[in-house]
Design a protein around this motif. Structure first.
Motif, PDB file in Angstrom:
ATOM      1  N   THR A  31       0.869  -1.078  -0.019  1.00  0.00           N
ATOM      2  CA  THR A  31      -0.098   0.304  -0.157  1.00  0.00           C
ATOM      3  C   THR A  31       0.969   0.704   0.024  1.00  0.00           C
ATOM      4  OG1 THR A  31      -0.297  -0.005   1.996  1.00  0.00           O
ATOM      5  CG2 THR A  31      -1.796  -1.444   1.043  1.00  0.00           C
ATOM      6  N   SER A  32       2.401   1.637   0.120  1.00  0.00           N
ATOM      7  CA  SER A  32       3.296   2.231   0.362  1.00  0.00           C
ATOM      8  C   SER A  32       3.282   3.563  -1.698  1.00  0.00           C
ATOM      9  CB  SER A  32       4.764   2.128   0.371  1.00  0.00           C
ATOM     10  OG  SER A  32       5.365   1.693  -0.810  1.00  0.00           O
ATOM     11  N   PHE A  33       3.034   4.189  -0.908  1.00  0.00           N
ATOM     12  CA  PHE A  33       3.052   5.184  -2.569  1.00  0.00           C
ATOM     13  C   PHE A  33       4.411   4.686  -3.612  1.00  0.00           C
ATOM     14  CE2 PHE A  33       5.015   8.248  -5.093  1.00  0.00           C
ATOM     15  CZ  PHE A  33       3.513   8.836  -5.663  1.00  0.00           C
ATOM     16  N   SER A  34       5.636   4.335  -3.060  1.00  0.00           N
ATOM     17  CA  SER A  34       6.129   4.200  -4.223  1.00  0.00           C
ATOM     18  C   SER A  34       5.945   2.700  -4.078  1.00  0.00           C
ATOM     19  CB  SER A  34       7.566   4.127  -3.319  1.00  0.00           C
ATOM     20  OG  SER A  34       8.467   4.807  -2.992  1.00  0.00           O
ATOM     21  N   PHE A  35       5.398   1.211  -4.106  1.00  0.00           N
ATOM     22  CA  PHE A  35       5.375   0.016  -4.366  1.00  0.00           C
ATOM     23  C   PHE A  35       3.665   0.305  -5.749  1.00  0.00           C
ATOM     24  CE2 PHE A  35       2.307  -3.432  -5.091  1.00  0.00           C
ATOM     25  CZ  PHE A  35       3.203  -4.260  -5.043  1.00  0.00           C
ATOM     26  N   LYS A  36       2.852   1.580  -4.967  1.00  0.00           N
ATOM     27  CA  LYS A  36       1.534   1.212  -6.207  1.00  0.00           C
ATOM     28  C   LYS A  36       2.707   2.307  -7.287  1.00  0.00           C
ATOM     29  CE  LYS A  36      -2.142   1.772  -2.891  1.00  0.00           C
ATOM     30  NZ  LYS A  36      -2.708   2.779  -2.314  1.00  0.00           N
ATOM     31  N   GLU A  37       3.442   3.297  -7.103  1.00  0.00           N
ATOM     32  CA  GLU A  37       3.567   3.539  -8.325  1.00  0.00           C
ATOM     33  C   GLU A  37       4.158   2.852  -9.423  1.00  0.00           C
ATOM     34  OE1 GLU A  37       6.441   7.146  -9.444  1.00  0.00           O
ATOM     35  OE2 GLU A  37       7.348   6.512  -7.631  1.00  0.00           O
ATOM     36  N   ALA A  38       5.442   1.927  -8.676  1.00  0.00           N
ATOM     37  CA  ALA A  38       6.220   1.283  -9.946  1.00  0.00           C
ATOM     38  C   ALA A  38       5.334   0.060 -10.285  1.00  0.00           C
ATOM     39  CB  ALA A  38       6.930  -0.422  -8.603  1.00  0.00           C
ATOM     40  N   ILE A  39       4.232  -0.360 -10.277  1.00  0.00           N
ATOM     41  CA  ILE A  39       2.777  -1.012 -10.231  1.00  0.00           C
ATOM     42  C   ILE A  39       2.278  -0.334 -10.952  1.00  0.00           C
ATOM     43  CG2 ILE A  39       2.083  -3.047  -9.945  1.00  0.00           C
ATOM     44  CD1 ILE A  39       4.442  -4.103  -8.812  1.00  0.00           C
ATOM     45  N   TYR A  40       1.447   0.267 -10.552  1.00  0.00           N
ATOM     46  CA  TYR A  40       0.003   0.820 -11.178  1.00  0.00           C
ATOM     47  C   TYR A  40       0.311   2.105 -12.655  1.00  0.00           C
ATOM     48  CZ  TYR A  40      -2.610  -1.625  -8.107  1.00  0.00           C
ATOM     49  OH  TYR A  40      -2.684  -2.877  -7.468  1.00  0.00           O
ATOM     50  N   ASP A  41       1.710   2.543 -11.905  1.00  0.00           N
ATOM     51  CA  ASP A  41       1.875   3.582 -13.172  1.00  0.00           C
ATOM     52  C   ASP A  41       3.299   3.044 -14.350  1.00  0.00           C
ATOM     53  OD1 ASP A  41       2.273   6.267 -13.932  1.00  0.00           O
ATOM     54  OD2 ASP A  41       4.460   6.403 -12.666  1.00  0.00           O
ATOM     55  N   ARG A  42       4.085   2.471 -13.921  1.00  0.00           N
ATOM     56  CA  ARG A  42       5.523   2.243 -14.223  1.00  0.00           C
ATOM     57  C   ARG A  42       5.492   0.660 -15.266  1.00  0.00           C
ATOM     58  NH1 ARG A  42      10.120   6.016 -12.537  1.00  0.00           N
ATOM     59  NH2 ARG A  42       8.835   7.750 -11.482  1.00  0.00           N
ATOM     60  N   LEU A  43       5.621   0.234 -14.361  1.00  0.00           N
ATOM     61  CA  LEU A  43       5.002  -1.254 -15.393  1.00  0.00           C
ATOM     62  C   LEU A  43       3.896  -1.152 -15.967  1.00  0.00           C
ATOM     63  CD1 LEU A  43       6.274  -3.937 -12.638  1.00  0.00           C
ATOM     64  CD2 LEU A  43       7.506  -3.435 -14.254  1.00  0.00           C
ATOM     65  N   ASP A  44       3.020  -1.394 -15.102  1.00  0.00           N
ATOM     66  CA  ASP A  44       1.175  -1.260 -16.429  1.00  0.00           C
ATOM     67  C   ASP A  44       2.030  -0.275 -17.746  1.00  0.00           C
ATOM     68  OD1 ASP A  44      -1.186  -1.641 -16.487  1.00  0.00           O
ATOM     69  OD2 ASP A  44      -1.391   0.192 -15.986  1.00  0.00           O
ATOM     70  N   LYS A  45       2.332   1.285 -17.130  1.00  0.00           N
ATOM     71  CA  LYS A  45       2.908   1.575 -18.601  1.00  0.00           C
ATOM     72  C   LYS A  45       4.244   1.005 -19.891  1.00  0.00           C
ATOM     73  CE  LYS A  45       1.627   6.113 -16.912  1.00  0.00           C
ATOM     74  NZ  LYS A  45       2.129   7.544 -16.826  1.00  0.00           N
ATOM     75  N   TYR A  46       4.808   0.646 -19.113  1.00  0.00           N
ATOM     76  CA  TYR A  46       5.515  -0.222 -20.091  1.00  0.00           C
ATOM     77  C   TYR A  46       5.174  -1.341 -20.806  1.00  0.00           C
ATOM     78  CZ  TYR A  46       9.265   2.114 -16.984  1.00  0.00           C
ATOM     79  OH  TYR A  46       9.639   3.156 -16.370  1.00  0.00           O
ATOM     80  N   ILE A  47       4.444  -2.582 -20.138  1.00  0.00           N
ATOM     81  CA  ILE A  47       4.307  -3.086 -20.669  1.00  0.00           C
ATOM     82  C   ILE A  47       3.130  -2.645 -21.420  1.00  0.00           C
ATOM     83  CG2 ILE A  47       2.474  -5.710 -20.547  1.00  0.00           C
ATOM     84  CD1 ILE A  47       3.713  -5.488 -17.392  1.00  0.00           C
ATOM     85  N   ARG A  48       1.884  -2.100 -21.451  1.00  0.00           N
ATOM     86  CA  ARG A  48       1.238  -1.941 -22.275  1.00  0.00           C
ATOM     87  C   ARG A  48       2.276  -1.317 -23.461  1.00  0.00           C
ATOM     88  NH1 ARG A  48      -4.204  -1.240 -20.502  1.00  0.00           N
ATOM     89  NH2 ARG A  48      -4.414  -1.321 -18.275  1.00  0.00           N
ATOM     90  N   ARG A  49       2.851  -0.760 -22.868  1.00  0.00           N
ATOM     91  CA  ARG A  49       3.713  -0.003 -25.039  1.00  0.00           C
ATOM     92  C   ARG A  49       4.220  -0.734 -25.915  1.00  0.00           C
ATOM     93  NH1 ARG A  49       5.745   4.041 -22.166  1.00  0.00           N
ATOM     94  NH2 ARG A  49       7.563   3.095 -21.684  1.00  0.00           N
ATOM     95  N   ARG A  50       5.183  -1.636 -24.323  1.00  0.00           N
ATOM     96  CA  ARG A  50       5.783  -2.496 -25.629  1.00  0.00           C
ATOM     97  C   ARG A  50       5.065  -3.607 -25.998  1.00  0.00           C
ATOM     98  NH1 ARG A  50      10.544  -4.111 -22.715  1.00  0.00           N
ATOM     99  NH2 ARG A  50      10.328  -6.213 -24.350  1.00  0.00           N
ATOM    100  N   ALA A  51       4.190  -4.314 -25.878  1.00  0.00           N
ATOM    101  CA  ALA A  51       3.027  -4.709 -25.977  1.00  0.00           C
ATOM    102  C   ALA A  51       2.720  -4.056 -27.341  1.00  0.00           C
ATOM    103  CB  ALA A  51       1.899  -5.319 -25.618  1.00  0.00           C
ATOM    104  N   LYS A  52       2.220  -3.712 -27.584  1.00  0.00           N
ATOM    105  CA  LYS A  52       1.356  -2.260 -28.352  1.00  0.00           C
ATOM    106  C   LYS A  52       3.222  -2.887 -29.350  1.00  0.00           C
ATOM    107  CE  LYS A  52      -0.573   1.686 -29.881  1.00  0.00           C
ATOM    108  NZ  LYS A  52      -1.722   3.151 -29.657  1.00  0.00           N
ATOM    109  N   SER A  53       4.022  -1.838 -29.256  1.00  0.00           N
ATOM    110  CA  SER A  53       5.107  -1.633 -30.187  1.00  0.00           C
ATOM    111  C   SER A  53       5.897  -3.537 -30.555  1.00  0.00           C
ATOM    112  CB  SER A  53       6.014  -0.969 -29.709  1.00  0.00           C
ATOM    113  OG  SER A  53       6.772  -1.873 -28.723  1.00  0.00           O
ATOM    114  N   GLU A  54       5.075  -4.726 -30.152  1.00  0.00           N
ATOM    115  CA  GLU A  54       5.888  -5.841 -30.529  1.00  0.00           C
ATOM    116  C   GLU A  54       4.655  -6.519 -31.193  1.00  0.00           C
ATOM    117  OE1 GLU A  54       7.657  -6.973 -27.203  1.00  0.00           O
ATOM    118  OE2 GLU A  54       9.681  -5.589 -27.186  1.00  0.00           O
ATOM    119  N   GLY A  55       3.676  -6.240 -30.613  1.00  0.00           N
ATOM    120  CA  GLY A  55       2.166  -6.822 -31.166  1.00  0.00           C
ATOM    121  C   GLY A  55       2.513  -8.430 -30.085  1.00  0.00           C
ATOM    122  N   ILE A  56       2.985  -8.388 -29.396  1.00  0.00           N
ATOM    123  CA  ILE A  56       2.683  -9.677 -28.174  1.00  0.00           C
ATOM    124  C   ILE A  56       1.692  -9.473 -27.213  1.00  0.00           C
ATOM    125  CG2 ILE A  56       4.318 -11.138 -26.953  1.00  0.00           C
ATOM    126  CD1 ILE A  56       6.767 -10.176 -28.041  1.00  0.00           C
TER     127      ILE A  56
END
Length: 469
Positions: free
Chosen positions: A66-91
């Motif tokens: 529930t810490s701010f940094s944990f939520k930022e790592a998961i819901y902001d950073r990893l979420d965005k990275y995965i979505r962007r990579r999946a779209k660009s790589e077609g995976i």
């Protein structure tokens, strides 16, 4: 991978900030696995194929999801990275593995139905580091397919080889001890079910031993039987753990990650949990799946009479199995539902010569299709099906597949569809291993319906003799 944790732990006192955490982890993972991460300048993430790692300052998660940094790592950073990579790589997004690391804790995150979900926050220890290493080694999430199961857990894989070797060592000592013991009794009980094993000719036994990559140090008359008992025990354990992970990831119990949860315990606790939760079926009972595990014959490896050193060796072999299964994709079981993946896995474990000697002939998938077509069933949606010698359930799976297709067409609710399948599709078999395989296959085929309804179920696959009532 064995020295990765030691090297990271030794280096961890140097990690004061995010950059040092990142450099330390990437250096040791790359050296250990022989891979190279892609790390963009000015970015917090590093990636290798479909694995994306987000690093934070040492201890910034504060040990809380529930810490701010944990939520930022998961819901902001990893979420965005995965979505962007999946779209660009077609995976597909679901193929990516997200990992958040702050030096003191580790957490895995995956995409599911368009949203990112995370697992437990794991402490930095050998088990969690090995999970990270395995994820990087696989480089993407594994689907439940026959090919993956054989590759990861078959005789030629490190996991299968180590696990069966550990089981052989325990069985050898137990069977050669003076007097009776529980494991001897379970072995003899199992041997009675497979009496054909004792009647093999010397030529048959010699041919079988050529195809099994281990040979128990036992009298010749016991060698093949003991080898098959070990293979059956190992096969049963893999199937039950696979089922437990499916149950967990479908949200049917309090654990969203059964195998990952087991990794956090010491040897005695691990074997105790395997005994209670898996071999006695408590985990499945908690998920309202009744009678899923009934036979005790394959639970001998958790017996408390096994010496501490041998128990430690067993646990050392079990943990890589848990690590690999924890990273499998259970949200999409399409491939497993369409074909009997457990049949192929069993055939890869047991040599054809031995299967023929035991009278085991598994129906190929194409013949299952042809037989069901030629049955000339007028309406698969209402017909009652019994396979009195169901094996691992190939015909049951095909009947379920046809019924589910018609249920979708008729717009039946998940509850009505599930109730119809439980009432109308039945299997019997004499072989306890086959019964367990068929139950796991049945669970795979209806897990989404059970999750959608929350219904209590008892899968209609019974250990029964279809000839003698």
């Amino acid at each position: 991978m064995s020295d990765l944790y030691k090297n990271l732990k030794k280096d961890s006192h140097n990690w004061a900030n995010e950059e040092e955490v990142r450099k330390g982890w990437l250096k040791h993972i790359e050296n250990s696995l022989g891979i190279t991460f892609h790390a963009e300048r000015g970015r917090n993430d590093a990636s290798y194929n479909q694995v994306i790692i987000e690093f934070k300052d040492r201890g910034l998660f504060k040990g809380s999801t529930t810490s701010f940094s944990f939520k930022e790592a998961i819901y902001d950073r990893l979420d965005k990275y995965i979505r962007r990579r999946a779209k660009s790589e077609g995976i597909p997004e679901e193929d990516y593995i997200g990992i958040a690391i702050d030096g003191l804790h580790i957490c895995f995150a995956f995409m599911k139905a368009g949203k990112i979900t995370h697992r437990n926050l794991l402490p930095f220890n050998q088990a969690s580091v090995e999970l990270v290493a395995q994820a990087c080694f696989d480089s993407k999430r594994r689907a439940v397919t026959a090919e993956n199961l054989v590759e990861d857990f078959g005789h030629k894989g490190e996991i299968g080889h180590a696990m069966m070797a550990a089981l052989v060592a325990v069985l050898e000592r137990q069977l050669t001890e003076a007097g009776n013991n529980k494991i001897k009794l379970l072995f003899e009980e199992w041997r009675t079910l497979f009496g054909q094993v004792a009647d093999l000719s010397k030529a048959q036994a010699a041919e079988i031993r050529k195809h099994i990559p281990f040979s128990p140090k036992l009298p010749v008359a016991d060698m093949v039987a003991a080898s098959l008992f070990v293979i059956h025990t190992y096969n049963a354990l893999v199937m039950k753990l696979l089922a437990a992970e499916i149950v967990a990831q479908y949200g049917l119990t309090a654990f969203p990650d059964f195998c990952e949860h087991l990794l956090g315990h010491d040897d005695d606790q691990l074997l105790h949990l395997l005994d209670v939760e898996v071999e006695r079926g408590a985990f499945f009972e908690a998920a309202r799946i009744k009678g899923f595990v009934e036979e005790a014959v394959f639970s001998w490896y958790v017996d408390e009479s096994i010496p501490k050193k041998e128990r430690g060796n067993l646990c050392a072999a079990i943990r890589p199995l848990l690590t690999q299964l924890a990273l499998y994709r259970m949200d999409d079981l399409t491939a497993a539902r369409s074909r009997d993946v457990l049949k192929t896995f069993y055939q890869a474990l047991v040599p054809e010569t031995l299967r023929k000697a035991l009278g085991e002939f598994y129906t190929p998938d194409w013949l299952v299709d042809v037989a069901c077509d030629r049955a000339e069933v007028e309406d698969w949606s209402t017909v009652r099906v019994l396979d009195p010698t169901c094996g691992s359930g190939s015909f049951l799976l095909e009947a379920i597949r046809r019924k589910r297709k018609l249920a979708v067409k008729a717009k039946l609710s998940p509850a009505d569809t599930l109730a119809g399948l439980i009432d109308q599709v039945w299997g019997f078999d004499l072989n306890p291993l086959a019964v367990q395989a068929a139950r796991v296959n049945f669970l795979i085929a209806v897990a989404d319906l059970v999750a959608a309804t929350g219904a209590e179920v008892e899968l209609p696959v019974l250990l029964a003799d279809a000839v003698y009532s």
